[in-house]
Every structure is written in C-alpha cells, then in structure tokens.
Scaffold this motif. Structure first.
Motif, PDB file in Angstrom:
ATOM      1  N   GLU A 191       0.717  -1.216   0.163  1.00 20.80           N
ATOM      2  CA  GLU A 191      -0.298  -0.067  -0.129  1.00 20.80           C
ATOM      3  C   GLU A 191       0.983   1.306   0.031  1.00 20.80           C
ATOM      4  OE1 GLU A 191      -2.334   0.646   3.577  1.00 20.80           O
ATOM      5  OE2 GLU A 191      -3.455   2.352   2.831  1.00 20.80           O
ATOM      6  N   ILE A 192       0.463   2.248  -0.936  1.00 17.43           N
ATOM      7  CA  ILE A 192       0.939   3.404  -0.741  1.00 17.43           C
ATOM      8  C   ILE A 192      -0.089   4.615  -0.454  1.00 17.43           C
ATOM      9  CG2 ILE A 192       2.432   5.371  -1.762  1.00 17.43           C
ATOM     10  CD1 ILE A 192       3.391   3.216  -3.869  1.00 17.43           C
ATOM     11  N   PRO A 193      -0.142   4.896   1.159  1.00 20.46           N
ATOM     12  CA  PRO A 193      -1.285   5.937   1.377  1.00 20.46           C
ATOM     13  C   PRO A 193      -0.680   7.300   0.773  1.00 20.46           C
ATOM     14  CG  PRO A 193      -0.283   4.956   3.263  1.00 20.46           C
ATOM     15  CD  PRO A 193       0.564   4.284   2.183  1.00 20.46           C
ATOM     16  N   ARG A 194      -1.620   7.956   0.334  1.00 24.93           N
ATOM     17  CA  ARG A 194      -1.608   9.277  -0.313  1.00 24.93           C
ATOM     18  C   ARG A 194      -1.237  10.435   0.597  1.00 24.93           C
ATOM     19  NH1 ARG A 194      -4.489  10.164  -5.869  1.00 24.93           N
ATOM     20  NH2 ARG A 194      -3.768  12.523  -5.276  1.00 24.93           N
ATOM     21  N   ALA A 195      -1.833  10.342   1.895  1.00 26.09           N
ATOM     22  CA  ALA A 195      -2.059  11.441   2.713  1.00 26.09           C
ATOM     23  C   ALA A 195      -0.849  12.493   3.002  1.00 26.09           C
ATOM     24  CB  ALA A 195      -2.920  10.968   4.142  1.00 26.09           C
ATOM     25  N   ASN A 196       0.107  11.984   3.347  1.00 30.27           N
ATOM     26  CA  ASN A 196       1.414  12.537   3.721  1.00 30.27           C
ATOM     27  C   ASN A 196       1.830  13.477   2.566  1.00 30.27           C
ATOM     28  OD1 ASN A 196       1.372  11.774   6.306  1.00 30.27           O
ATOM     29  ND2 ASN A 196       2.815  10.213   6.002  1.00 30.27           N
ATOM     30  N   ILE A 197       1.898  12.741   1.445  1.00 35.09           N
ATOM     31  CA  ILE A 197       2.560  13.507   0.249  1.00 35.09           C
ATOM     32  C   ILE A 197       1.400  14.560  -0.337  1.00 35.09           C
ATOM     33  CG2 ILE A 197       3.234  13.309  -2.115  1.00 35.09           C
ATOM     34  CD1 ILE A 197       4.919  11.030  -1.534  1.00 35.09           C
ATOM     35  N   ASP A 198       0.399  14.161  -0.198  1.00 35.03           N
ATOM     36  CA  ASP A 198      -1.030  15.082  -0.844  1.00 35.03           C
ATOM     37  C   ASP A 198      -0.984  16.237   0.141  1.00 35.03           C
ATOM     38  OD1 ASP A 198      -1.730  13.906  -2.938  1.00 35.03           O
ATOM     39  OD2 ASP A 198      -3.553  12.774  -1.997  1.00 35.03           O
TER      40      ASP A 198
END
Ligand code: ASP
Ligand code: MG
Length: 412
Positions: A115-122
């Motif tokens: 999985e690559i959660p987007r939250a931090n980079i977004d």
C-alpha cells in the motif's frame, strides 16, 4: 494539479552534474504545471558496492540488515536531488520509503508493495511543495523494518506511485532512449519502437531485456499506468522515447515486435526416468524447494515405460539443481540413469501480440535458424512468444537472423 511521476535510474544520477541535469528535466515539468513525484535510484554502482560489503561482512547475512544497508544508496540521491531542486528555487523535499509510508510485505530483499497511502505527500503538495523526491527500491514492513524490492526495484516503486497517485504518466529516465526491437549492441539494425504493448514488454522484460524490472511492467499492466522509457542524456519532449501502453493504443503493429535473448542458460536432462503418474511432481518439487528457476520443460516419448526429462535453468543454478536432484534420488523419490548437463546454451525468443492472429511464425523462425545452420535444442511457446534454446556461441547470429527474417528494421 495533474501529477507526473519521473524516475531516474542509477546512471542518470551517477554524479552531481547528472543529478543537476535530471533536476533540470524535473523543473521543466513543474513549469508545465505538474506536481511531480521523482523516484530516484542509487548512484550507479552504489548498490553493487553495498551488496558486496554485506557479503564480505557476513556470508550468511541477516536479510533485515542486508536491506538496512543496501537501501541506503537511494537515501543519498533523494536528499541530493531535493537539495539541487531547492537551489533552483523549486519547492522540493525528500521522502524515504518509511516516511511516505510505502508499506511492503516482510519478504526482505524481495518485498512486495502492499500500500502507498497518499495522505502525507498530498498534504505537502497542498502546502505548496511542487516535487516529492522519493527514494526508490525501499519500503517498510508491518514489523517496522526497512525492506527492499529486489534489484531494479526502483522501476516498481515508480509505477506503484503512478498508480497510487493517478499520475498522468510514469516517465522512466535511463541511459537508453527507448525500447528497441532487440539489443542494439547485437545488431546495428535494431530500431527504437514508438509504442509497445504491456504484454509484449512483459515478455521482453522477463526474457532478459534489462531496461525495466519485470514487476514494474506487471504492475503497469494491472493498473493501466502509461509508462514511457526515455533518455536522461538527451533533450526530450512528449514524443521522446517508447510508450509502453495498452494494446488498443497501438494501431498498426507487426506480427513480431522484438527479439529477446538470455545468455546464460543451462539444459539438464534426466535420462531414463520411470514414465508414471507423479514423476514430474517428484522431480520438480525438490527443484522448486531449492529455489531453482526452472524455465522450459520437455518430456520425451516413452519407450518401455522409461522417458527422458529435460529442463532449462540459469547456469549459476546448475550446481544447486544437481544437488537437489541427487539428494532426491538418494532418498528414493525417483530414479534415473544419468544426469546430462549442457551449460553452453542460451535462449532466443521472438515476441509479438500479432502472433495471436497469425499462423506461421514458428515455421518462419525455424527456417531462419536453419539458414544459419543453427541447431535447436528445446522449443517452448506461449500465446505471444516462441523461445528456442541453442548453443551460446550462436546467440548473436541467431538474434541477427531473426531480426532480419521478421523485418524488424523497418517500421510497420
Ligand atoms: N539501486 C537498486 C539496484 O541497483 C534499485 C534500482 O536502481 O532500481 O538494484
Ligand atoms: Mg534499472
């Protein structure tokens, strides 16, 4: 903002000048209006050096520490790339795998991305960051340990990010300017392809064309990520390089798109094994358990209830295969008269989605080899590929002959 993923391989970030050159390409895309995720490899040669150090320190190394060491090359280039971009007034920061976090299985040294959660980079894009520079090849396991994705794994990192962030495209910058009909070092007639279908690229990648890690192509095919391979050493624009894409995007294609080879193959034959149910399972079970990558398999017609079983595997696995077979024989799992090895072979393959709808490709391939007096030892086919095992000394000749026979030097 539309998102673009740009991946730079080891030769593209081999020194500070090259990192600067790569950063210029990134800046150009930012100026065009993209938010960019840059995936970097380690400087060329670095990972090999790190792998060497691990082996010297500890021959039977702890795989978790192997990953801790060999993942570090990417950390250096990610930081340097972010600094270089900042010096160009491009808002950029680096991300190590665990900071994203890029979550993987705990299969150290060959982990798979979960999985690559987007939250931090977004969130950072939202705050004005224009470029996220991510260290390729690495992630973090559920146990909280650093993992790596297998050699060449930065390609897979790049495609996974493109899928997770719905990127418009995933551009893979490397030291060649695209995917060729065959290796240009073997024939000057090799031609750069404008487009190639995922499935063809997958066959070419797994058959030994080393431009992209096979798993990155699998992932791109599954998530329909448009993948472009292009040179970081040339001026490039939207039309540069080779686009790896869905076959629907390719209007006109040849029956055969490329010729691939794999140089160091071995052929092993078990003479006179019993021809009975379960014999193949008895032979290939122990080979699988020993981690042998068995490729082609041929079982001959049987005479008097005995048959010969032939398979191919990489040359450097021959000793291990031999040991696995001998031990199984000693345990009485099966019997054979003799184990014959031929370690001077190679595999040459023709690949093309057009084969699905065209007959006669195999015949044409065999004709071309016959004309060069090249003997075929083993043949295997799939829907879009035909492979032959031949003497290694004829490899170049075979590739050239097949490239000519299928007219690959001319566009479709
Ligand atoms: N640096 C790693 C390797 O050499 C990963 C990569 O470059 O893709 O295998
Ligand atoms: Mg690579």
């Amino acid at each position: 903002m539309p998102i673009l993923v740009m991946k730079f391989g080891g030769t593209s970030v081999a020194d500070l000048d090259r990192i600067h050159n790569a950063a210029e390409k990134v800046r150009r895309e930012v100026d065009r209006g993209y938010d960019v995720i840059v995936i970097v490899s380690a400087m060329s040669g670095k990972t090999n050096e790190l792998v060497g150090w691990v082996g010297e320190t500890s021959p039977l190394f702890d795989a978790r520490e192997y990953d801790a060491v060999v993942s570090s090359g990417e950390n250096v280039t990610a930081g340097l790339m972010a600094l270089t971009l900042q010096e160009m007034d491009v808002p950029a920061r680096s991300w190590q795998g665990w900071q994203v976090p890029l979550k993987t299985t705990s299969a150290h040294s060959s982990a798979r991305i979960l999985e690559i959660p987007r939250a931090n980079i977004d969130q950072k894009f939202g705050e004005g960051m224009k470029v996220a520079v991510v260290a390729g090849f690495q992630g973090i396991s559920e146990e909280g340990r650093i993992t790596t994705l297998g050699r060449g794994g930065s390609d897979t990192t790049a495609v996974a990010f493109a899928a997770a962030f719905d990127a418009e495209r995933c551009d893979i910058y490397t030291d060649v300017d695209g995917i060729y009909t065959t290796d240009p070092r073997i024939t000057g007639k090799a031609r750069k392809l404008e487009k190639i279908a995922f499935e063809e690229m997958l066959e070419l990648a797994s058959l030994g064309a080393k431009v992209l890690q096979t798993r990155s192509v699998e992932l791109a095919m599954r998530y329909k990520v448009r993948l472009r391979v292009l040179s970081s050493f040339e001026e490039t624009d939207e039309t540069s390089g080779t686009l790896v894409c869905d076959e629907e995007e390719i209007m006109e294609s040849k029956v055969v798109s490329g010729v691939a080879y794999s140089r160091d193959e071995a052929k092993m034959t078990l003479l006179s094994v019993a021809d009975r149910p379960g014999i193949a399972a008895a032979i290939f079970g122990p080979l699988a358990q020993s981690g042998i990558n068995v490729d082609m398999i041929v079982q001959n017609v049987s005479a008097d209830g005995r048959t010969d079983m032939t398979f191919s595997c990489p040359v450097d696995q021959v000793l291990r295969a031999e040991r696995a077979l001998m031990e199984a024989k000693e345990r009485g799992e099966f019997n054979f008269a003799e184990l014959v090895q031929d370690t001077e072979t190679c595999k040459v393959s023709v690949v093309g989605i057009g084969m699905r709808s065209h007959a006669g490709v195999a015949a044409k391939m065999f004709e071309a080899l016959k004309a060069e007096n090249i003997n075929i030892k083993v043949i295997s086919t799939s829907e879009i590929k035909i492979s032959v095992l031949i003497d290694r000394k004829y490899m170049e000749l075979a590739v050239q002959a097949l490239h000519d026979a299928f007219g690959l030097d001319k566009a479709a």
